[in-house]
Write a protein that holds these residues in place. Sequence first.
Motif, PDB file in Angstrom:
ATOM      1  N   TRP A 108      31.322 102.190  -3.011  1.00 21.34           N
ATOM      2  CA  TRP A 108      32.167 102.023  -4.191  1.00 21.34           C
ATOM      3  C   TRP A 108      32.824 103.331  -4.616  1.00 21.34           C
ATOM      4  O   TRP A 108      33.541 103.384  -5.615  1.00 21.34           O
ATOM      5  CB  TRP A 108      31.390 101.399  -5.350  1.00 21.34           C
ATOM      6  CG  TRP A 108      30.067 102.041  -5.644  1.00 21.34           C
ATOM      7  CD1 TRP A 108      28.851 101.679  -5.135  1.00 21.34           C
ATOM      8  CD2 TRP A 108      29.812 103.167  -6.493  1.00 21.34           C
ATOM      9  NE1 TRP A 108      27.866 102.512  -5.614  1.00 21.34           N
ATOM     10  CE2 TRP A 108      28.431 103.439  -6.460  1.00 21.34           C
ATOM     11  CE3 TRP A 108      30.621 103.979  -7.293  1.00 21.34           C
ATOM     12  CZ2 TRP A 108      27.839 104.469  -7.183  1.00 21.34           C
ATOM     13  CZ3 TRP A 108      30.028 105.011  -8.008  1.00 21.34           C
ATOM     14  CH2 TRP A 108      28.653 105.235  -7.942  1.00 21.34           C
ATOM     15  N   GLY A 109      32.579 104.411  -3.865  1.00 20.32           N
ATOM     16  CA  GLY A 109      33.252 105.675  -4.143  1.00 20.32           C
ATOM     17  C   GLY A 109      32.401 106.721  -4.819  1.00 20.32           C
ATOM     18  O   GLY A 109      32.845 107.849  -5.021  1.00 20.32           O
ATOM     19  N   GLY A 110      31.186 106.383  -5.164  1.00 17.86           N
ATOM     20  CA  GLY A 110      30.303 107.339  -5.821  1.00 17.86           C
ATOM     21  C   GLY A 110      29.410 108.073  -4.845  1.00 17.86           C
ATOM     22  O   GLY A 110      29.454 107.864  -3.631  1.00 17.86           O
ATOM     23  N   TYR A 111      28.592 108.951  -5.395  1.00 17.46           N
ATOM     24  CA  TYR A 111      27.647 109.768  -4.639  1.00 17.46           C
ATOM     25  C   TYR A 111      26.358 109.762  -5.432  1.00 17.46           C
ATOM     26  O   TYR A 111      26.322 110.275  -6.559  1.00 17.46           O
ATOM     27  CB  TYR A 111      28.220 111.172  -4.510  1.00 17.46           C
ATOM     28  CG  TYR A 111      27.384 112.157  -3.738  1.00 17.46           C
ATOM     29  CD1 TYR A 111      27.254 112.061  -2.360  1.00 17.46           C
ATOM     30  CD2 TYR A 111      26.757 113.214  -4.394  1.00 17.46           C
ATOM     31  CE1 TYR A 111      26.511 112.996  -1.641  1.00 17.46           C
ATOM     32  CE2 TYR A 111      26.028 114.153  -3.689  1.00 17.46           C
ATOM     33  CZ  TYR A 111      25.895 114.041  -2.314  1.00 17.46           C
ATOM     34  OH  TYR A 111      25.163 114.975  -1.607  1.00 17.46           O
ATOM     35  N   THR A 112      25.309 109.127  -4.901  1.00 21.30           N
ATOM     36  CA  THR A 112      24.085 108.962  -5.683  1.00 21.30           C
ATOM     37  C   THR A 112      22.831 109.168  -4.854  1.00 21.30           C
ATOM     38  O   THR A 112      22.807 108.913  -3.653  1.00 21.30           O
ATOM     39  CB  THR A 112      23.997 107.558  -6.318  1.00 21.30           C
ATOM     40  OG1 THR A 112      23.746 106.595  -5.315  1.00 21.30           O
ATOM     41  CG2 THR A 112      25.249 107.196  -7.087  1.00 21.30           C
ATOM     42  N   GLY A 113      21.778 109.610  -5.546  1.00 18.89           N
ATOM     43  CA  GLY A 113      20.432 109.692  -4.999  1.00 18.89           C
ATOM     44  C   GLY A 113      19.469 109.309  -6.110  1.00 18.89           C
ATOM     45  O   GLY A 113      19.870 109.096  -7.253  1.00 18.89           O
ATOM     46  N   TYR A 114      18.202 109.234  -5.775  1.00 20.49           N
ATOM     47  CA  TYR A 114      17.195 108.812  -6.739  1.00 20.49           C
ATOM     48  C   TYR A 114      15.980 109.719  -6.691  1.00 20.49           C
ATOM     49  O   TYR A 114      15.652 110.279  -5.641  1.00 20.49           O
ATOM     50  CB  TYR A 114      16.725 107.381  -6.436  1.00 20.49           C
ATOM     51  CG  TYR A 114      17.749 106.325  -6.741  1.00 20.49           C
ATOM     52  CD1 TYR A 114      17.755 105.661  -7.960  1.00 20.49           C
ATOM     53  CD2 TYR A 114      18.721 105.987  -5.799  1.00 20.49           C
ATOM     54  CE1 TYR A 114      18.699 104.692  -8.242  1.00 20.49           C
ATOM     55  CE2 TYR A 114      19.671 105.020  -6.076  1.00 20.49           C
ATOM     56  CZ  TYR A 114      19.650 104.377  -7.299  1.00 20.49           C
ATOM     57  OH  TYR A 114      20.600 103.419  -7.580  1.00 20.49           O
ATOM     58  N   PHE A 115      15.307 109.826  -7.846  1.00 21.49           N
ATOM     59  CA  PHE A 115      13.972 110.403  -7.857  1.00 21.49           C
ATOM     60  C   PHE A 115      13.090 109.529  -8.740  1.00 21.49           C
ATOM     61  O   PHE A 115      13.580 108.754  -9.562  1.00 21.49           O
ATOM     62  CB  PHE A 115      13.972 111.868  -8.311  1.00 21.49           C
ATOM     63  CG  PHE A 115      14.286 112.122  -9.761  1.00 21.49           C
ATOM     64  CD1 PHE A 115      13.294 112.053 -10.738  1.00 21.49           C
ATOM     65  CD2 PHE A 115      15.576 112.460 -10.149  1.00 21.49           C
ATOM     66  CE1 PHE A 115      13.586 112.313 -12.070  1.00 21.49           C
ATOM     67  CE2 PHE A 115      15.874 112.725 -11.481  1.00 21.49           C
ATOM     68  CZ  PHE A 115      14.879 112.644 -12.450  1.00 21.49           C
ATOM     69  N   ALA A 116      11.785 109.654  -8.530  1.00 20.12           N
ATOM     70  CA  ALA A 116      10.818 108.910  -9.325  1.00 20.12           C
ATOM     71  C   ALA A 116      10.056 109.874 -10.217  1.00 20.12           C
ATOM     72  O   ALA A 116       9.793 111.014  -9.838  1.00 20.12           O
ATOM     73  CB  ALA A 116       9.836 108.191  -8.406  1.00 20.12           C
ATOM     74  N   ASP A 117       9.714 109.393 -11.422  1.00 20.65           N
ATOM     75  CA  ASP A 117       8.831 110.187 -12.279  1.00 20.65           C
ATOM     76  C   ASP A 117       7.388 109.824 -11.906  1.00 20.65           C
ATOM     77  O   ASP A 117       7.163 109.012 -10.994  1.00 20.65           O
ATOM     78  CB  ASP A 117       9.171 109.986 -13.757  1.00 20.65           C
ATOM     79  CG  ASP A 117       8.706 108.672 -14.346  1.00 20.65           C
ATOM     80  OD1 ASP A 117       8.078 107.846 -13.640  1.00 20.65           O
ATOM     81  OD2 ASP A 117       8.959 108.457 -15.536  1.00 20.65           O
ATOM     82  N   PRO A 118       6.381 110.409 -12.559  1.00 20.75           N
ATOM     83  CA  PRO A 118       4.992 110.138 -12.158  1.00 20.75           C
ATOM     84  C   PRO A 118       4.577 108.670 -12.238  1.00 20.75           C
ATOM     85  O   PRO A 118       3.641 108.262 -11.559  1.00 20.75           O
ATOM     86  CB  PRO A 118       4.167 110.992 -13.131  1.00 20.75           C
ATOM     87  CG  PRO A 118       5.062 112.126 -13.479  1.00 20.75           C
ATOM     88  CD  PRO A 118       6.444 111.506 -13.545  1.00 20.75           C
ATOM     89  N   ASP A 119       5.263 107.866 -13.044  1.00 19.46           N
ATOM     90  CA  ASP A 119       4.929 106.447 -13.132  1.00 19.46           C
ATOM     91  C   ASP A 119       5.785 105.571 -12.232  1.00 19.46           C
ATOM     92  O   ASP A 119       5.685 104.354 -12.278  1.00 19.46           O
ATOM     93  CB  ASP A 119       5.053 105.984 -14.586  1.00 19.46           C
ATOM     94  CG  ASP A 119       3.884 106.495 -15.401  1.00 19.46           C
ATOM     95  OD1 ASP A 119       2.816 105.859 -15.362  1.00 19.46           O
ATOM     96  OD2 ASP A 119       4.028 107.555 -16.034  1.00 19.46           O
ATOM     97  N   GLY A 120       6.644 106.188 -11.428  1.00 16.36           N
ATOM     98  CA  GLY A 120       7.468 105.421 -10.509  1.00 16.36           C
ATOM     99  C   GLY A 120       8.791 104.960 -11.078  1.00 16.36           C
ATOM    100  O   GLY A 120       9.553 104.268 -10.397  1.00 16.36           O
TER     101      GLY A 120
END
Length: 139
Positions: A108-120
């Motif tokens: 869709w044209g974006g640039y994304t990644g993810y991270f999790a906090d200690p609870d997921g």
Amino acid sequence: MDPRVSFVTLAVADLAATRRFYVDGLGWEPDFEHEDEVLMFEVADKVVLSLWAEWGFEAEVGPVRRGSGIVPITLAHNLATRPEVDGVLAVARAAGSPEVSDAVEREWGGYTGYFADPDGFRWEVAHNPGPIGQRVLPD
């Protein structure tokens, strides 16, 4: 009722670990803390992220659903540039996130990644060049 969100409240299993991640790791400054029960951050104009010890959450709201898989909610942090996305993901990794996915170009044209906090809880870190993405950036 007008369409707005004032608080986002998440039940967390270990408030001390959550505090270490957000405060010590990510460098956020709490706006409110109450003993070992709740930690709050103003995350936008008139929007507060409330991290509530699970026992307190359950006492007021009701039982938390248990089971495997990812919690069915994401929080998003939008940024003006792709390098800023990579930088925030690096900070999350250094803060001890149990899971960080590198950012990728999205169809869709974006640039994304993810991270999790200690609870997921998953945080999407994104550069969204479209109008809605630009609208949520700070001035």
